[in-house]
Design an enzyme around this catalytic site. Structure first.
Site, PDB file in Angstrom:
ATOM      1  N   ASN A  33       0.307  -0.887  -0.056  1.00  0.00           N
ATOM      2  CA  ASN A  33       0.082   0.339   0.094  1.00  0.00           C
ATOM      3  C   ASN A  33       0.810   1.575   0.157  1.00  0.00           C
ATOM      4  O   ASN A  33       0.122   2.219   0.907  1.00  0.00           O
ATOM      5  CB  ASN A  33      -0.902   0.195   0.960  1.00  0.00           C
ATOM      6  CG  ASN A  33      -1.634  -1.167   1.366  1.00  0.00           C
ATOM      7  OD1 ASN A  33      -2.149  -1.508   0.063  1.00  0.00           O
ATOM      8  ND2 ASN A  33      -2.307  -1.779   2.864  1.00  0.00           N
ATOM      9  N   ARG A  34       2.172   1.255  -0.253  1.00  0.00           N
ATOM     10  CA  ARG A  34       3.394   1.673  -0.276  1.00  0.00           C
ATOM     11  C   ARG A  34       3.692   2.730   0.553  1.00  0.00           C
ATOM     12  O   ARG A  34       4.213   4.265   0.883  1.00  0.00           O
ATOM     13  CB  ARG A  34       2.744   3.575  -1.443  1.00  0.00           C
ATOM     14  CG  ARG A  34       2.160   2.758  -3.088  1.00  0.00           C
ATOM     15  CD  ARG A  34       3.578   2.476  -3.875  1.00  0.00           C
ATOM     16  NE  ARG A  34       3.357   2.208  -5.010  1.00  0.00           N
ATOM     17  CZ  ARG A  34       3.246   0.635  -5.616  1.00  0.00           C
ATOM     18  NH1 ARG A  34       3.520   0.165  -4.641  1.00  0.00           N
ATOM     19  NH2 ARG A  34       3.932   0.768  -6.818  1.00  0.00           N
ATOM     20  N   LEU A  35       3.057   1.909   1.867  1.00  0.00           N
ATOM     21  CA  LEU A  35       3.887   2.616   3.269  1.00  0.00           C
ATOM     22  C   LEU A  35       4.866   2.202   3.970  1.00  0.00           C
ATOM     23  O   LEU A  35       5.300   1.171   4.765  1.00  0.00           O
ATOM     24  CB  LEU A  35       2.624   2.557   4.187  1.00  0.00           C
ATOM     25  CG  LEU A  35       0.798   2.338   4.113  1.00  0.00           C
ATOM     26  CD1 LEU A  35      -0.013   2.106   5.528  1.00  0.00           C
ATOM     27  CD2 LEU A  35       1.400   4.115   4.087  1.00  0.00           C
TER      28      LEU A  35
END
Length: 213
Positions: A190-192
């Protein structure tokens, strides 16, 4: 126009937790490098060097890391090349590694300075004979009329130094980049992404911070 907006990849192979990292940035770099180097078929030591040139523009290129220790990151080049001149005039540089298979980046801010002549001599003599001659032949970054000029110079030097040691050119040698900040980037879902930054303090210990992705 080529539309790349649908290129997607989920990063989910590993994680980077502050509870599981050493206090020393160079120790973590050594761990990551060993992990990558143990399984990759590519050059794990390939890194980007970004400098600010005499024209005020930044420029980045790939070089090969040849040594690293607590003193910093060492690579070799022609001191009269574009990047050599840039580092001598503006020693603030950035190094970066991208290890695709591990979904990892390392970004290093530091100060570049020449290594000792002994270090440069030792490394130069460890190079293959052809690479030694190549360093003598090439006035790196200079405009040349043709490739044939290089090949003719190489042929002449091959004859001159047949069965002879090649002396290191005085304008060829190493730089060591002494790190001030090292950021470790681990891809996450989630691009975290995990981003851990080490900053060198005056007492030579490292301050550790987590950055937002």
């Amino acid at each position: 126009m080529k539309d790349l907006s649908n290129y997607r990849k989920s990063y989910d192979k590993k994680e980077l937790l502050t509870s599981a990292i050493p206090n020393d940035a160079m120790q973590l770099f050594a761990q990551w490098f060993q992990e990558v180097d143990a399984i990759t078929s590519d050059e794990a030591n390939a890194m980007t060097v970004a400098t600010v040139g005499e024209d005020g523009f930044p420029k980045a290129r790939i070089v090969l890391l040849k040594q690293f220790s607590d003193d910093g990151f060492v690579f070799f080049t022609n001191y009269d090349s574009e990047k050599g001149k840039a580092m001598l005039a503006h020693p603030q540089v950035c190094l970066s590694f991208f290890w695709h298979d591990f979904e990892r980046q390392v970004i290093i801010k530091g100060i570049a300075q020449k290594v000792t002549e002994e270090v440069s001599d030792n490394y130069f003599q460890s190079r293959p004979h052809g690479s030694q001659l190549g360093a003598v032949v090439s006035n790196q970054s200079e405009v040349i009329p043709s490739r044939e000029i290089l090949e003719e110079k190489l042929l002449a030097l091959e004859k001159e130094f047949e069965n002879k040691a090649v002396p290191r050119p005085t304008n060829w040698g190493g730089f060591v980049v002494k790190p001030l900040e090292i950021e470790f980037w681990q891809g996450r879902p989630n691009r975290l992404h995990d981003r851990i930054r080490y900053r060198l303090k005056e007492n030579a210990s490292w301050e550790i911070e987590r950055l937002a992705p």
